[in-house]
Write a protein that holds these residues in place. Structure first.
Motif, PDB file in Angstrom:
ATOM      1  N   GLU A 267      11.162   2.963   1.524  1.00 53.64           N
ATOM      2  CA  GLU A 267       9.731   3.151   1.229  1.00 53.64           C
ATOM      3  C   GLU A 267       9.169   1.916   0.512  1.00 53.64           C
ATOM      4  O   GLU A 267       8.795   1.968  -0.653  1.00 53.64           O
ATOM      5  CB  GLU A 267       9.518   4.441   0.431  1.00 53.64           C
ATOM      6  CG  GLU A 267       9.938   5.669   1.227  1.00 53.64           C
ATOM      7  CD  GLU A 267       9.472   6.997   0.644  1.00 53.64           C
ATOM      8  OE1 GLU A 267       8.414   7.033  -0.005  1.00 53.64           O
ATOM      9  OE2 GLU A 267      10.187   8.000   0.855  1.00 53.64           O
TER      10      GLU A 267
ATOM     11  N   GLY B 259       0.373   0.990  -0.457  1.00 53.15           N
ATOM     12  CA  GLY B 259       1.039   2.295  -0.380  1.00 53.15           C
ATOM     13  C   GLY B 259       2.095   2.381  -1.469  1.00 53.15           C
ATOM     14  O   GLY B 259       3.048   1.603  -1.475  1.00 53.15           O
ATOM     15  N   LEU B 260       1.927   3.314  -2.393  1.00 50.97           N
ATOM     16  CA  LEU B 260       2.861   3.408  -3.519  1.00 50.97           C
ATOM     17  C   LEU B 260       4.092   4.232  -3.165  1.00 50.97           C
ATOM     18  O   LEU B 260       5.158   4.054  -3.739  1.00 50.97           O
ATOM     19  CB  LEU B 260       2.150   4.020  -4.730  1.00 50.97           C
ATOM     20  CG  LEU B 260       0.932   3.234  -5.233  1.00 50.97           C
ATOM     21  CD1 LEU B 260       0.252   3.970  -6.387  1.00 50.97           C
ATOM     22  CD2 LEU B 260       1.330   1.821  -5.662  1.00 50.97           C
ATOM     23  N   SER B 261       3.939   5.153  -2.221  1.00 54.86           N
ATOM     24  CA  SER B 261       5.102   5.892  -1.725  1.00 54.86           C
ATOM     25  C   SER B 261       4.786   6.379  -0.312  1.00 54.86           C
ATOM     26  O   SER B 261       3.625   6.442   0.089  1.00 54.86           O
ATOM     27  CB  SER B 261       5.424   7.092  -2.635  1.00 54.86           C
ATOM     28  OG  SER B 261       4.371   8.041  -2.574  1.00 54.86           O
TER      29      SER B 261
ATOM     30  N   PRO C 145       6.157  -5.909   0.070  1.00 53.80           N
ATOM     31  CA  PRO C 145       5.935  -4.782   0.987  1.00 53.80           C
ATOM     32  C   PRO C 145       5.720  -5.306   2.409  1.00 53.80           C
ATOM     33  O   PRO C 145       5.922  -6.502   2.665  1.00 53.80           O
ATOM     34  CB  PRO C 145       4.644  -4.157   0.448  1.00 53.80           C
ATOM     35  CG  PRO C 145       3.914  -5.286  -0.216  1.00 53.80           C
ATOM     36  CD  PRO C 145       4.921  -6.350  -0.581  1.00 53.80           C
TER      37      PRO C 145
ATOM     38  N   GLY D 150       6.411   0.282   1.226  1.00 52.83           N
ATOM     39  CA  GLY D 150       4.946   0.222   1.152  1.00 52.83           C
ATOM     40  C   GLY D 150       4.319  -0.763   2.117  1.00 52.83           C
ATOM     41  O   GLY D 150       4.974  -1.673   2.639  1.00 52.83           O
TER      42      GLY D 150
ATOM     43  N   ARG E  14       3.193   3.744   8.210  1.00 54.75           N
ATOM     44  CA  ARG E  14       2.128   3.593   7.207  1.00 54.75           C
ATOM     45  C   ARG E  14       1.201   4.797   7.259  1.00 54.75           C
ATOM     46  O   ARG E  14       1.090   5.449   8.305  1.00 54.75           O
ATOM     47  CB  ARG E  14       1.335   2.323   7.494  1.00 54.75           C
ATOM     48  CG  ARG E  14       0.670   2.320   8.877  1.00 54.75           C
ATOM     49  CD  ARG E  14      -0.046   1.005   9.122  1.00 54.75           C
ATOM     50  NE  ARG E  14      -0.296   0.733  10.520  1.00 54.75           N
ATOM     51  CZ  ARG E  14      -1.492   0.714  11.093  1.00 54.75           C
ATOM     52  NH1 ARG E  14      -2.563   1.005  10.376  1.00 54.75           N
ATOM     53  NH2 ARG E  14      -1.633   0.423  12.358  1.00 54.75           N
TER      54      ARG E  14
ATOM     55  N   ILE F 254      -2.060   5.902  -2.020  1.00 58.23           N
ATOM     56  CA  ILE F 254      -2.476   4.506  -1.800  1.00 58.23           C
ATOM     57  C   ILE F 254      -3.331   4.051  -2.987  1.00 58.23           C
ATOM     58  O   ILE F 254      -4.262   4.758  -3.381  1.00 58.23           O
ATOM     59  CB  ILE F 254      -3.344   4.364  -0.514  1.00 58.23           C
ATOM     60  CG1 ILE F 254      -2.760   5.149   0.666  1.00 58.23           C
ATOM     61  CG2 ILE F 254      -3.562   2.884  -0.166  1.00 58.23           C
ATOM     62  CD1 ILE F 254      -1.536   4.595   1.300  1.00 58.23           C
TER      63      ILE F 254
ATOM     64  N   GLU G 215       5.207   5.049   2.626  1.00 58.62           N
ATOM     65  CA  GLU G 215       5.146   4.038   3.682  1.00 58.62           C
ATOM     66  C   GLU G 215       6.379   3.126   3.597  1.00 58.62           C
ATOM     67  O   GLU G 215       6.927   2.929   2.516  1.00 58.62           O
ATOM     68  CB  GLU G 215       3.906   3.166   3.526  1.00 58.62           C
ATOM     69  CG  GLU G 215       2.599   3.919   3.614  1.00 58.62           C
ATOM     70  CD  GLU G 215       1.412   2.958   3.559  1.00 58.62           C
ATOM     71  OE1 GLU G 215       0.468   3.146   4.325  1.00 58.62           O
ATOM     72  OE2 GLU G 215       1.442   2.022   2.735  1.00 58.62           O
TER      73      GLU G 215
END
Ligand code: FAD
Length: 393
Positions: A95, A150-152, A249, A97, A56, A124, A154
């Motif tokens: 990924e 987290g959109l990408s 996520p 998120g 993260r 984020i 994580e």
């Protein structure tokens, strides 16, 4: 005749030891010899193999954010970077998120953390309860003031596979992995001259790295150094739920409970309260923690979890820095050649690429060249000046 002198000896060959071995042997300015000493080549008990294997960018400490962001970058090109003999290792990085949820009480901290994360380039989004409900209809947001998603960058991966990829490439680049336990060190003033293995072998070293995880404090003690790191047990429960949770996520509940998809089900866990969290080394899964605390919290957050079934679960131990739950990185001021990378307190797997690179810079150049991680060194420990990470899970 086996070699008995190496320029660098790394004790512990899991994520941190293997990342250091990889980055040192990949560094064109490192021309020395390197050995990694690992007491358990099966790796079955190490934190790396038993971790929740997630990464993260949602920390509060800039260095933690930056280290994990480098971890993501490294994972994205993992197969290419760590190719050996035409084989491209796949760490199965997904990924998916992280979603940190906050009630009104935690809203200010969530916003402050988010501002730091955004400033450092993390992807984020802050979401209202309404936005959360439309994105995740299975989530109960009644008591939620906001969430950060987290959109990408994580997600989660195969931590054992990551470690093996690093190890294999390090070996291809000249690192020697030796089986054995370091049971003593020869210290002469400000230097560690040699490590001694349980079979009596004496291995001289130019520099030594302590990457021994929960064994780090014992190893430091052999050199006369008091390292504030203890072993803490964490249970990871595997559960299955008859209802699907689309786009789920890694969710971090305000209570500290977490869950994320894993195979056909989910993994989930929560830290025990600090008064019920002794130093220990057994691997017994704390099922009462699940029954009494975790399941009710999960069912409150996701009503579909009322019907979940607990399956095969496990327990592992991580190296808890009892002062501030952040890594202690670099040379101890009393020693010229013993490097530490210990006390990750539950976020060391994701930091291993950044820490491996940092150790290679310290050893080869005598200072950091990429990320400045000086604040994470021994000074804060010795001066009782903790760096408080607000997002410890
Ligand atoms: C349940 C659980 C969940 C976790 N979830 C996450 C997560 O989601 N994300 C994340 O980033 N991190 C997570 N962590 C933390 C992460 O696993 C650790 O921070 C990280 O793996 C530490 O790596 P390491 O190489 O320092 O230690 P370890 O993986 O413990 O390896 C240390 C190695 O040193 C060896 N060793 C010790 N003493 C000696 C000696 N004297 N001689 C020779 N060898 C020795 C051991 O055999 C071991 O292989 C989790 C940990 C646990 C237990």
């Amino acid at each position: 005749m086996p070699q008995d002198r190496y320029d660098v000896v790394i004790t512990g060959g899991a994520a941190i030891g293997s990342a250091a071995a990889y980055f040192l042997t990949a560094n064109p300015d490192f021309t020395g010899s390197l050995a990694v000493i690992e007491q358990d080549p099966s790796y079955q008990h190490c934190a790396t193999a038993l971790s929740a294997a997630s990464i993260r960018h949602q920390f509060s400490t800039p260095e933690n954010i930056q280290m994990s962001m480098f971890g993501t970058q490294f994972l994205r090109s993992f197969g290419e970077t760590l190719e050996v003999d035409g084989q491209h290792p796949d760490p199965a990085f997904h990924e998916g998120g992280y979603l940190f949820l906050a009630t009104t009480a935690g809203l200010d901290v969530l916003r402050e953390n988010h501002a730091i994360q955004i400033r450092l380039g993390a992807d984020i989004a802050l979401l209202s309860p309404q936005a959360l409900s439309s994105r995740f209809p299975w989530l109960n947001t009644r008591d939620i003031a906001a969430g950060s998603l987290g959109l990408s960058g994580e997600g989660w991966l195969d931590a054992y596979g990551m470690m093996q990829g690093l190890r294999r490439k390090a070996i291809a680049q000249g690192a020697k992995y030796l089986s054995g336990k370091v049971v003593d060190v020869q210290r002469n003033g400000r230097r560690i001259n040699a490590v001694i293995l349980d079979d009596g072998r004496v291995m001289e070293c130019g520099a030594m790295i302590n990457a021994a995880g929960t064994g780090a404090a014992a190893l430091a003690g052999l050199a006369g150094i008091s390292l504030p790191v203890q072993s803490r047990k964490r249970s990871v429960f595997y559960v299955q739920c008859p209802t699907a949770l689309p786009s789920c996520p890694m969710v971090i509940d305000p209570s500290g409970a977490y869950f994320r998809p894993e195979g056909q089900g989910f993994i989930t866990g929560i830290s025990p309260s600090s008064d019920d969290d002794p130093e220990c080394d057994d691997f017994d899964v704390q099922y009462t923690l699940f029954e009494d605390l975790l399941w009710p919290l999960l069912a409150e957050r996701v009503p579909a979890f009322e019907a979940l079934r607990c399956g095969r679960s496990w327990a592992g131990h991580y190296d808890m820095n009892t002062m501030d739950q952040n890594v202690i990185l670099g040379l101890h001021p009393d020693l010229d050649n013993m490097y530490f990378a210990n006390g990750f307190s539950g976020h060391g797997m994701q930091q291993s690429p950044a820490v491996g690179r940092a150790l290679s810079e310290l050893i080869v150049y005598g200072g950091y060249r990429t990320l400045d991680l000086n604040r994470l060194g021994w000074r804060r420990i010795l001066e009782h000046d903790p760096i408080i990470e607000k997002n410890v899970v």
